[in-house]
Design an enzyme around this catalytic site. Structure first.
Site, PDB file in Angstrom:
ATOM      1  N   LEU A   1       0.823  -1.136  -0.096  1.00 21.29           N
ATOM      2  CA  LEU A   1       0.080  -0.024  -0.128  1.00 21.29           C
ATOM      3  C   LEU A   1       0.872   1.269  -0.118  1.00 21.29           C
ATOM      4  O   LEU A   1       2.022   1.183   0.782  1.00 21.29           O
ATOM      5  CB  LEU A   1      -0.884   0.088   1.140  1.00 21.29           C
ATOM      6  CG  LEU A   1      -1.887  -1.015   1.276  1.00 21.29           C
ATOM      7  CD1 LEU A   1      -2.611  -0.790   2.634  1.00 21.29           C
ATOM      8  CD2 LEU A   1      -2.923  -1.118   0.353  1.00 21.29           C
ATOM      9  N   ASP A   2       0.638   2.252  -0.781  1.00 19.34           N
ATOM     10  CA  ASP A   2       1.276   3.208  -0.580  1.00 19.34           C
ATOM     11  C   ASP A   2       1.385   3.935   0.560  1.00 19.34           C
ATOM     12  O   ASP A   2       0.464   3.787   1.546  1.00 19.34           O
ATOM     13  CB  ASP A   2       0.765   4.575  -1.654  1.00 19.34           C
ATOM     14  CG  ASP A   2       0.607   4.136  -3.335  1.00 19.34           C
ATOM     15  OD1 ASP A   2       1.337   3.395  -3.353  1.00 19.34           O
ATOM     16  OD2 ASP A   2       0.034   5.091  -3.721  1.00 19.34           O
ATOM     17  N   ARG A   3       2.538   4.729   0.868  1.00 19.21           N
ATOM     18  CA  ARG A   3       2.866   5.233   2.439  1.00 19.21           C
ATOM     19  C   ARG A   3       1.696   5.933   2.731  1.00 19.21           C
ATOM     20  O   ARG A   3       1.397   5.727   4.016  1.00 19.21           O
ATOM     21  CB  ARG A   3       4.034   6.279   2.317  1.00 19.21           C
ATOM     22  CG  ARG A   3       4.375   6.879   3.526  1.00 19.21           C
ATOM     23  CD  ARG A   3       5.606   7.497   3.397  1.00 19.21           C
ATOM     24  NE  ARG A   3       5.882   7.954   4.854  1.00 19.21           N
ATOM     25  CZ  ARG A   3       7.105   8.135   5.419  1.00 19.21           C
ATOM     26  NH1 ARG A   3       8.209   7.435   4.752  1.00 19.21           N
ATOM     27  NH2 ARG A   3       7.138   8.806   6.645  1.00 19.21           N
TER      28      ARG A   3
END
Length: 243
Positions: A67-69
């Site tokens: 998952l993106d930051r």
């Protein structure tokens, strides 16, 4: 199906057995070590497993998806290398279902639909652009969406990913004319600095790597703006998975 939810430090555990660890990823924590040097999820969870089970030496934890930051929500890890390789096959075979909630600016062209793009990542700038089909290095990106709530300015969207490209939802929604609320990278003109991106991994569902039973992790975003623009029952109705 899933075990009792409990907390480990600041991280909520949604499911755990000898093979899998399912958690709610906190926002703004990198999934794995990056150039920022900030504490990352993989390291924090390994440390927690080591302490909880009093394990000597290195603890194995396999990263199956990312998952993106800035994105939070349901996420699964493999606790053995055997589980990791089987889950990688599940991901490749597209048997791993990933459903997201997103708040976007404006109104999408239709209540529901499928978005297909070719995406190209620039690793130097960590940005992704939609490019013509056949562009060298471009990868197909496919998602289904359904608008489940609207206000004057925003739409609440149910998104199911069929491919797992970097920044996929963010870029495809921008291409559809509706950048995500709070997305500084793909909606800088319309979002204010400091806003939290409104993208959440609501459901991660997959066959168990050993028993083959369906494992489903569910997580809802916090009741704060812009998520709280819609009542909880809309989420409970729209973001369920019929197994």
């Amino acid at each position: 199906m899933s075990h009792d939810v409990h907390k480990t430090g600041d991280i909520e555990i949604l499911y755990e057995d000898n093979h899998l660890l399912g958690i709610t990823k906190p926002v703004n924590v990198p999934t794995q070590e990056d150039a920022s040097g900030d504490p990352d999820l993989l390291t924090l969870l390994k440390q927690d497993l080591k302490e909880r089970y009093n394990k000597p030496g290195n603890v194995y934890l396999g990263l199956v998806h990312r998952l993106d930051r800035p994105v939070g929500g349901a996420m699964i890890f493999a606790k053995t290398s055997k589980a990791a390789s089987r889950l990688s096959e599940t991901v490749r075979g597209r048997h791993f279902r990933k459903i997201y909630a997103a708040v976007v600016h404006g109104k999408l062209p239709a209540r529901q639909g499928t978005l297909k793009h070719t995406l190209l990542k620039d690793s130097k700038t960590n940005t992704v652009t939609a490019v013509p089909k056949g562009t060298p290095g471009g990868k197909d990106a496919v998602l289904d969406y359904e608008v489940v709530g609207e206000t004057d300015r925003y739409s609440l969207v149910h998104i199911e990913l069929h491919t797992g490209r970097s920044h996929q939802i963010r870029v495809q929604m921008k291409e559809a004319g509706c950048p995500l609320f709070g997305d500084q990278k793909y909606g800088a003109k319309i979002n204010k600095p400091g806003q939290q991106i409104a993208l959440w991994s609501v459901i991660a569902a997959l066959p168990h790597p050993v028993t083959k039973d369906e494992v489903m992790l569910q997580s809802l975003p916090a009741r704060e703006f812009p998520w709280a623009e819609w009542p909880l029952d809309i989420y409970e109705k729209a973001f369920t998975l019929k197994i």
